[in-house]
Scaffold this active site. Structure first.
Site: not given
Ligand code: PNS
Length: 167
Positions: A17, A127
């Protein structure tokens, strides 16, 4: 000012990210990373924890700020005068669903979606995978920012649980 929104769950933020936030921050005047408040989805970190970790992570990027939202992303865009969404594409497998969402968001409100290709160094990273590896004692250093690593370590020593997402 050209502001773009980067929406997501960020449970937790990863170095993948961070790489794409930095690249998006080069092409937009301002990038708002917007954490979805989703009361129906369980998460490892609370929204507040995710926001704290994101804030620490993006602090060196001067034009990236963190917010949260619930409901439709296009409503958030309308309320904040935002005309563009930015998302990352890791692999072809991301494309189908991302394209559907981009087309729906355009259909709903004329909001455009721009895609940034993920750095190949992080194309396998998610994630969910970070949480799974960390939960079973695997080493995720280098894959998540220090702020996240520290919290994962704290959690692994006893406090980490599953949360319903709260505002
Ligand atoms: O990190 P995630 O969970 O893959 O992010 C998904 C997210 C938050 C980008 C997507 O679920 C979303 O935009 N949700 C907000 C609700 C909405 O607008 N749904 C219609 C999408 S076309």
């Amino acid at each position: 000012m050209r502001t773009a929104v980067w929406p997501g769950s960020f449970d937790p933020v990863t170095n993948g990210h961070l790489d794409v936030f930095a690249r998006a921050s080069e092409i937009a005047d301002e990038v708002v990373v917007a954490v979805l408040i989703n009361k129906t989805k369980s998460s490892l970190f609370t929204v507040e924890e995710r926001i704290e970790m994101l804030e620490e992570t993006v602090a060196p990027l001067g034009n990236v700020r963190i917010d949260s939202f619930h409901g439709l992303l296009v409503d958030y865009c309308r309320d904040h005068g935002i005309k563009a969404i930015v998302k990352g594409l890791r692999a072809v497998s991301d494309f189908d669903y991302e394209l559907q969402m981009a087309q729906m968001n355009y259909r709903l409100a004329g909001v455009e979606t721009l895609f940034v290709s993920t750095n190949p160094l992080y194309s396998y990273l998610s994630s969910s995978l970070v949480k799974e590896v960390a939960r079973f004692g695997g080493d995720v250093s280098g894959l998540v920012p220090d702020a996240v690593l520290q919290r994962l370590h704290e959690g692994l020593s006893g406090t980490m649980g599953t949360h319903s997402t709260q505002a």
